[in-house]
Scaffold this motif. Structure first.
Motif, PDB file in Angstrom:
ATOM      1  N   UNK A 292     -10.491   1.303  12.378  1.00  0.00           N
ATOM      2  CA  UNK A 292     -11.164   1.963  13.500  1.00  0.00           C
ATOM      3  C   UNK A 292     -12.676   2.005  13.321  1.00  0.00           C
ATOM      4  N   UNK A 293     -13.162   1.459  12.185  1.00  0.00           N
ATOM      5  CA  UNK A 293     -14.599   1.357  11.969  1.00  0.00           C
ATOM      6  C   UNK A 293     -15.232   2.543  11.284  1.00  0.00           C
ATOM      7  N   UNK A 294     -14.435   3.450  10.725  1.00  0.00           N
ATOM      8  CA  UNK A 294     -14.995   4.639  10.091  1.00  0.00           C
ATOM      9  C   UNK A 294     -15.568   4.324   8.715  1.00  0.00           C
ATOM     10  N   UNK A 295     -16.632   5.015   8.362  1.00  0.00           N
ATOM     11  CA  UNK A 295     -17.228   4.904   7.033  1.00  0.00           C
ATOM     12  C   UNK A 295     -16.424   5.743   6.047  1.00  0.00           C
ATOM     13  N   UNK A 296     -16.740   5.617   4.755  1.00  0.00           N
ATOM     14  CA  UNK A 296     -16.052   6.422   3.745  1.00  0.00           C
ATOM     15  C   UNK A 296     -16.215   7.919   4.009  1.00  0.00           C
ATOM     16  N   UNK A 297     -17.430   8.314   4.373  1.00  0.00           N
ATOM     17  CA  UNK A 297     -17.677   9.730   4.644  1.00  0.00           C
ATOM     18  C   UNK A 297     -16.855  10.215   5.832  1.00  0.00           C
ATOM     19  N   UNK A 298     -16.788   9.394   6.887  1.00  0.00           N
ATOM     20  CA  UNK A 298     -16.010   9.766   8.071  1.00  0.00           C
ATOM     21  C   UNK A 298     -14.524   9.852   7.745  1.00  0.00           C
ATOM     22  N   UNK A 299     -14.036   8.893   6.947  1.00  0.00           N
ATOM     23  CA  UNK A 299     -12.629   8.904   6.549  1.00  0.00           C
ATOM     24  C   UNK A 299     -12.328  10.153   5.729  1.00  0.00           C
ATOM     25  N   UNK A 300     -13.239  10.480   4.813  1.00  0.00           N
ATOM     26  CA  UNK A 300     -13.055  11.671   4.003  1.00  0.00           C
ATOM     27  C   UNK A 300     -12.966  12.931   4.844  1.00  0.00           C
ATOM     28  N   UNK A 301     -13.836  13.026   5.843  1.00  0.00           N
ATOM     29  CA  UNK A 301     -13.821  14.192   6.715  1.00  0.00           C
ATOM     30  C   UNK A 301     -12.527  14.256   7.513  1.00  0.00           C
ATOM     31  N   UNK A 302     -12.072  13.100   8.009  1.00  0.00           N
ATOM     32  CA  UNK A 302     -10.846  13.061   8.805  1.00  0.00           C
ATOM     33  C   UNK A 302      -9.616  13.423   7.978  1.00  0.00           C
ATOM     34  N   UNK A 303      -9.597  12.956   6.716  1.00  0.00           N
ATOM     35  CA  UNK A 303      -8.415  13.144   5.874  1.00  0.00           C
ATOM     36  C   UNK A 303      -8.568  14.283   4.860  1.00  0.00           C
ATOM     37  N   UNK A 304      -9.699  14.993   4.920  1.00  0.00           N
ATOM     38  CA  UNK A 304      -9.966  16.111   4.007  1.00  0.00           C
ATOM     39  C   UNK A 304      -9.941  15.638   2.543  1.00  0.00           C
ATOM     40  N   UNK A 305     -10.652  14.531   2.311  1.00  0.00           N
ATOM     41  CA  UNK A 305     -10.784  13.959   0.973  1.00  0.00           C
ATOM     42  C   UNK A 305     -12.256  13.839   0.628  1.00  0.00           C
TER      43      UNK A 305
ATOM     44  N   UNK B 230       0.823  -1.207   0.000  1.00  0.00           N
ATOM     45  CA  UNK B 230       0.000   0.000   0.000  1.00  0.00           C
ATOM     46  C   UNK B 230       0.859   1.259   0.000  1.00  0.00           C
ATOM     47  N   UNK B 231       0.321   2.313  -0.566  1.00  0.00           N
ATOM     48  CA  UNK B 231       0.966   3.619  -0.477  1.00  0.00           C
ATOM     49  C   UNK B 231       0.753   4.175   0.935  1.00  0.00           C
ATOM     50  N   UNK B 232       1.470   5.245   1.261  1.00  0.00           N
ATOM     51  CA  UNK B 232       1.303   5.866   2.579  1.00  0.00           C
ATOM     52  C   UNK B 232      -0.140   6.324   2.781  1.00  0.00           C
ATOM     53  N   UNK B 233      -0.748   6.895   1.747  1.00  0.00           N
ATOM     54  CA  UNK B 233      -2.125   7.354   1.854  1.00  0.00           C
ATOM     55  C   UNK B 233      -3.070   6.173   2.068  1.00  0.00           C
ATOM     56  N   UNK B 234      -2.833   5.076   1.354  1.00  0.00           N
ATOM     57  CA  UNK B 234      -3.690   3.893   1.502  1.00  0.00           C
ATOM     58  C   UNK B 234      -3.542   3.282   2.891  1.00  0.00           C
ATOM     59  N   UNK B 235      -2.341   3.284   3.441  1.00  0.00           N
ATOM     60  CA  UNK B 235      -2.166   2.763   4.802  1.00  0.00           C
ATOM     61  C   UNK B 235      -2.910   3.629   5.810  1.00  0.00           C
ATOM     62  N   UNK B 236      -2.899   4.936   5.593  1.00  0.00           N
ATOM     63  CA  UNK B 236      -3.642   5.822   6.489  1.00  0.00           C
ATOM     64  C   UNK B 236      -5.138   5.536   6.416  1.00  0.00           C
ATOM     65  N   UNK B 237      -5.640   5.305   5.204  1.00  0.00           N
ATOM     66  CA  UNK B 237      -7.057   4.955   5.038  1.00  0.00           C
ATOM     67  C   UNK B 237      -7.344   3.615   5.703  1.00  0.00           C
ATOM     68  N   UNK B 238      -6.433   2.649   5.560  1.00  0.00           N
ATOM     69  CA  UNK B 238      -6.626   1.324   6.160  1.00  0.00           C
ATOM     70  C   UNK B 238      -6.736   1.412   7.677  1.00  0.00           C
ATOM     71  N   UNK B 239      -5.934   2.253   8.289  1.00  0.00           N
ATOM     72  CA  UNK B 239      -6.008   2.427   9.737  1.00  0.00           C
ATOM     73  C   UNK B 239      -7.394   2.912  10.143  1.00  0.00           C
ATOM     74  N   UNK B 240      -7.946   3.854   9.385  1.00  0.00           N
ATOM     75  CA  UNK B 240      -9.272   4.386   9.705  1.00  0.00           C
ATOM     76  C   UNK B 240     -10.360   3.361   9.431  1.00  0.00           C
ATOM     77  N   UNK B 241     -10.163   2.517   8.407  1.00  0.00           N
ATOM     78  CA  UNK B 241     -11.087   1.398   8.193  1.00  0.00           C
ATOM     79  C   UNK B 241     -11.068   0.500   9.424  1.00  0.00           C
TER      80      UNK B 241
END
Length: 222
Positions: free
Chosen positions: A166-179, A153-164
């Motif tokens: 933690x149980x976050x939804x796509x919308x929550x991940x987007x808000x956390x990572x400003x995506x 995984x790329x660094x960005x993908x690993x960051x997303x994986x960590x949030x996955x």
């Protein structure tokens, strides 16, 4: 409103979960039934989320899970158990369960977990032991070490994986990572492909195995 169906052989458990969830303004328990009534209740009430006991005397929870996933537009299903480690957990996850909760989950956390399930999050009880995680991944599911898989995984993908994890939804991940949600969705698809898993909860287990997730903080009693 998030429509929830509770399936358990014990009336006390059904009633308790219903009262806790109905107290939330955005959640409605549309039915609370036994295992033998589950498939029919899902067809009739069309819940968004099903909380399904993994062990029931009248019908096996895994059988119900398989039947639900064969329905058109199946609901999200999380398995319930009284055991911190259950030999059926790995099978349930492979059959498409979106999460695993023990029945003594903190009542204050239950509505949050249901919201996460409804939003596409992966929900794993904090009492799932390392043995369950290792057993799931080692039982013919992941040939190579988790760390090597995550290294793809790329660094960005690993960051997303960590949030996955933690149980976050796509919308929550987007808000956390400003995506944007669409960008997060693309990252999630790439992650599942690179890790060679078919669901977010499987990816979360792999993240746990690779040491990406922080252990839950100990609870203070009293």
């Amino acid at each position: 409103m998030i429509r929830v169906l509770v399936v358990d052989d014990e009336a006390l458990i059904r009633t308790g979960f219903q009262r806790i969830l109905d107290s939330a303004d955005d959640i409605e328990v549309v039915a609370a039934v036994t295992g033998g009534q589950a498939v029919r209740a899902v067809r009739e009430s069309r819940p968004d989320v099903v909380l399904l006991d993994i062990r029931m005397p009248d019908v096996d929870g895994l059988t119900v899970l398989t039947s639900l996933h064969q329905l058109p537009n199946p609901p999200v299903v999380a398995m319930l158990t009284t055991f911190g480690m259950d030999e059926y957990v790995a099978t349930a996850l492979r059959c498409g369960a979106a999460g695993f909760l023990v029945k003594d989950t903190d009542p204050e956390q239950l509505p949050y977990l249901v919201r996460s399930l409804s939003n596409g999050g992966a929900v794993l009880s904090s009492t799932i032991t390392r043995t369950v995680v290792d057993g799931y991944l080692d039982n013919g599911h992941q040939e190579e070490p988790a760390a090597r898989a995550v290294a793809r995984l790329t660094d960005r993908e690993r960051a997303v994986l960590v949030l996955i994890g933690e149980g976050l939804s796509n919308a929550d991940i987007g808000q956390r990572m400003h995506l944007s949600t669409g960008t997060v969705k693309d990252h999630v698809s790439a992650i599942l492909g690179k890790l060679e898993v078919s669901s977010r909860v499987q990816a979360a287990l792999l993240a746990e195995r690779a040491g990406l997730l922080r252990p839950p903080e100990p609870r203070e009693d009293g």
